[in-house]
Motif scaffolding. Structure first.
Motif, mmCIF file in Angstrom:
data_model
loop_
_atom_site.group_PDB
_atom_site.id
_atom_site.type_symbol
_atom_site.label_atom_id
_atom_site.label_comp_id
_atom_site.label_asym_id
_atom_site.label_seq_id
_atom_site.Cartn_x
_atom_site.Cartn_y
_atom_site.Cartn_z
ATOM 1 N N GLY A 1 -39.391 1.761 -76.920
ATOM 2 C CA GLY A 1 -38.393 2.461 -76.133
ATOM 3 C C GLY A 1 -38.228 3.879 -76.629
ATOM 4 N N GLU A 2 -37.084 4.464 -76.299
ATOM 5 C CA GLU A 2 -36.840 5.845 -76.697
ATOM 6 C C GLU A 2 -36.766 5.978 -78.209
ATOM 7 O OE1 GLU A 2 -33.649 9.470 -75.830
ATOM 8 O OE2 GLU A 2 -33.501 7.570 -74.750
ATOM 9 N N THR A 3 -36.199 4.965 -78.869
ATOM 10 C CA THR A 3 -36.093 5.015 -80.332
ATOM 11 C C THR A 3 -36.622 3.750 -80.992
ATOM 12 O OG1 THR A 3 -33.817 4.186 -80.182
ATOM 13 C CG2 THR A 3 -34.121 6.580 -80.301
ATOM 14 N N ASN A 4 -36.386 2.587 -80.407
ATOM 15 C CA ASN A 4 -36.747 1.319 -81.025
ATOM 16 C C ASN A 4 -37.679 0.517 -80.125
ATOM 17 O OD1 ASN A 4 -35.068 1.697 -83.347
ATOM 18 N ND2 ASN A 4 -33.292 1.215 -82.047
ATOM 19 N N PHE A 5 -38.227 -0.566 -80.678
ATOM 20 C CA PHE A 5 -39.054 -1.482 -79.913
ATOM 21 C C PHE A 5 -38.169 -2.438 -79.124
ATOM 22 C CE2 PHE A 5 -42.079 -0.304 -83.275
ATOM 23 C CZ PHE A 5 -43.176 0.033 -82.496
ATOM 24 N N VAL A 6 -38.611 -2.782 -77.904
ATOM 25 C CA VAL A 6 -37.862 -3.682 -77.026
ATOM 26 C C VAL A 6 -38.739 -4.903 -76.756
ATOM 27 C CG1 VAL A 6 -36.746 -3.963 -74.791
ATOM 28 C CG2 VAL A 6 -36.653 -1.757 -75.975
ATOM 29 N N PHE A 7 -38.191 -6.104 -76.972
ATOM 30 C CA PHE A 7 -38.941 -7.346 -76.755
ATOM 31 C C PHE A 7 -39.257 -7.516 -75.276
ATOM 32 C CE2 PHE A 7 -38.814 -11.933 -75.714
ATOM 33 C CZ PHE A 7 -39.950 -12.337 -76.406
ATOM 34 N N VAL A 8 -40.525 -7.884 -74.984
ATOM 35 C CA VAL A 8 -40.950 -8.062 -73.591
ATOM 36 C C VAL A 8 -41.167 -9.531 -73.268
ATOM 37 C CG1 VAL A 8 -42.737 -7.506 -71.889
ATOM 38 C CG2 VAL A 8 -42.016 -5.779 -73.558
#
Length: 212
Positions: A78-85
Motif C-alpha cells: 500500500g501507500e506505507t504498509n503491506f495489505v493482505f490479499v
C-alpha cells in the motif's frame, strides 16, 4: 400581514422520455502491468522489515513450508504498509483411514549346502540342498589334460676343473650331458698366526703369553 393558500399548481408527472444517443468512446487508458510476485519472504517479519524496498502496488508472498500457517499468503504494498490479499495455499484434506495390513509374503528359500555327489570321467555332479528340504543338481565338466611338458634338466655334478691365481673354475654337468662353468675368486691368504702359551707359577697362578 397574513398568508393564504391558493391551491397546488404542480402538474401531473409526465411519461419517461426516450433513451438518448450513445456518446463518443472515451480515450483508451494506459496498459496495466501483468500480475507478478515482486518478492518472496520466509516470514511476515522479514517482509515488513523490507517494505521500504518494495514499490506501491507490487505483490509479495510468504514462502516457507507447508507447516507454517503464513505460507502462501499474498500481500500488496500500500501507500506505507503491506495489505493482505489472499491465502493461496490449499486447504488441508481430511486424513484418510488407515489401510489394511498386507498379506504376509512367501518365506524365501536359501541354500543349505552344496556337496559333490559323483564323478564320471571328467564330469562332476554336485547336489544343492535348500532350506525347505528340496534339492537340485548341476554338473561341471573338467577340461582335458594339457600336453606333456618337456623333460626337465637337473644337475648331476659340480667339479672344480681349474685354478688360476685366486680364481677357481667350476664345471656344472647336467642330466642331459650338457655343461656350463662359473668362476669363484678366493681372498688373498693372510699372515700366519702364532700360538698362545700358558704357564702356572708355584702359587698356582695361570699365565698366558700371546705372540707379538
Amino acid at each position: 400581514m397574513s398568508e393564504e393558500l391558493l391551491g397546488n399548481i404542480k402538474g401531473p408527472k409526465g411519461d419517461k422520455g426516450d433513451t438518448g444517443a450513445q456518446g463518443p468512446q472515451g480515450v483508451q487508458g494506459e496498459k496495466g502491468d501483468p500480475f507478478a510476485v515482486e518478492k518472496t519472504y520466509a516470514t511476515i517479519a522479514a517482509m515488513n522489515a523490507d517494505k521500504a524496498n518494495v514499490s506501491q502496488g507490487k505483490f509479495v508472498m510468504i514462502v516457507s513450508n507447508v507447516e507454517d500457517e503464513d505460507n502462501a499468503k499474498l500481500y500488496v504494498k500500500g501507500e506505507t504498509n503491506f495489505v493482505f490479499v489472499a491465502d493461496l495455499s490449499g486447504a488441508t484434506g481430511i486424513q484418510g483411514p488407515q489401510g489394511q495390513q498386507g498379506i504376509q509374503g512367501v518365506q524365501g528359500v536359501g541354500i543349505q549346502s552344496i556337496t559333490l555327489e559323483s564323478t564320471v570321467g571328467k564330469t562332476k555332479t554336485y547336489k544343492i540342498t535348500k532350506t525347505d528340504g528340496s534339492f537340485s543338481t548341476f554338473s561341471v565338466n573338467d577340461g582335458a589334460d594339457g600336453a606333456k611338458g618337456d623333460t626337465g634338466k637337473g644337475i648331476s655334478g659340480i667339479t672344480k676343473t681349474s685354478s688360476s691365481g685366486l680364481v677357481d673354475t667350476y664345471t656344472i654337468t647336467y642330466t642331459d650331458s650338457t655343461t656350463s662353468t662359473f668362476n669363484v675368486t678366493n681372498g688373498a691368504q693372510g699372515p700366519q698366526g702364532g700360538y698362545a702359551t700358558f704357564r702356572v707359577d708355584s702359587d698356582g697362578n695361570l699365565y698366558v703369553t700371546y705372540p707379538s
